[in-house]
Write an enzyme that holds these catalytic residues in place. Sequence first.
Site, PDB file in Angstrom:
ATOM      1  N   TYR A  91       0.838  -1.199   0.000  1.00 56.24           N
ATOM      2  CA  TYR A  91       0.000   0.000   0.000  1.00 56.24           C
ATOM      3  C   TYR A  91       0.878   1.256   0.000  1.00 56.24           C
ATOM      4  O   TYR A  91       0.624   2.205  -0.732  1.00 56.24           O
ATOM      5  CB  TYR A  91      -0.924  -0.008   1.221  1.00 56.24           C
ATOM      6  CG  TYR A  91      -1.890   1.140   1.271  1.00 56.24           C
ATOM      7  CD1 TYR A  91      -3.048   1.139   0.494  1.00 56.24           C
ATOM      8  CD2 TYR A  91      -1.654   2.231   2.094  1.00 56.24           C
ATOM      9  CE1 TYR A  91      -3.940   2.194   0.538  1.00 56.24           C
ATOM     10  CE2 TYR A  91      -2.550   3.296   2.145  1.00 56.24           C
ATOM     11  CZ  TYR A  91      -3.686   3.265   1.372  1.00 56.24           C
ATOM     12  OH  TYR A  91      -4.570   4.312   1.412  1.00 56.24           O
ATOM     13  N   LYS A  95       0.974   4.302  -2.781  1.00 56.72           N
ATOM     14  CA  LYS A  95       0.713   5.703  -2.445  1.00 56.72           C
ATOM     15  C   LYS A  95       1.949   6.573  -2.638  1.00 56.72           C
ATOM     16  O   LYS A  95       1.837   7.747  -2.994  1.00 56.72           O
ATOM     17  CB  LYS A  95       0.171   5.823  -1.018  1.00 56.72           C
ATOM     18  CG  LYS A  95      -1.252   5.289  -0.899  1.00 56.72           C
ATOM     19  CD  LYS A  95      -2.186   5.988  -1.878  1.00 56.72           C
ATOM     20  CE  LYS A  95      -3.627   5.656  -1.666  1.00 56.72           C
ATOM     21  NZ  LYS A  95      -4.521   6.397  -2.560  1.00 56.72           N
TER      22      LYS A  95
END
Length: 147
Positions: A91, A95
């Site tokens: 993740y 990002k």
Amino acid sequence: MTSAGWNRAFLKLVEGRDLGLVLVNSAGFGFTKPALEVTEEDWDRVLDVHAKGTFFCCQVFGRRMIERGYGKIINLSSTWSASTDVGKSVYGIAKAGVSYLTAALSTEWAPLGVRVNAIAPTSTLTENTSLAFREDPARAERLRQPD
């Protein structure tokens, strides 16, 4: 959807309309899994939605904005782009890619009239995060902010 598909869908949406263009790239989902348990399917799903989807939406909308000499793009990044915790590697990579893409497009497109910015919210207490914290109290304690 392919970038050609995005382009066709966008052109159909804006055809014959005089729209002020603002794009908010907010598609995404939380993902927490230890690195040794991440599958290739997990990797593809997270990066496809967060990084690939953001890039191609920016490209399709950015092209139209540049033609008009005006536009604003707001990408949703995350504080996980610059923070670490157990299970946040994939993740965070996705990002971080959104954050880098935002800076790169801002540099490239600002002289052409298109502003590209990002916001990077932190974790929000939702039903899903509450469940995750109940399932992993040690993680919840690590992330707990002092009162």
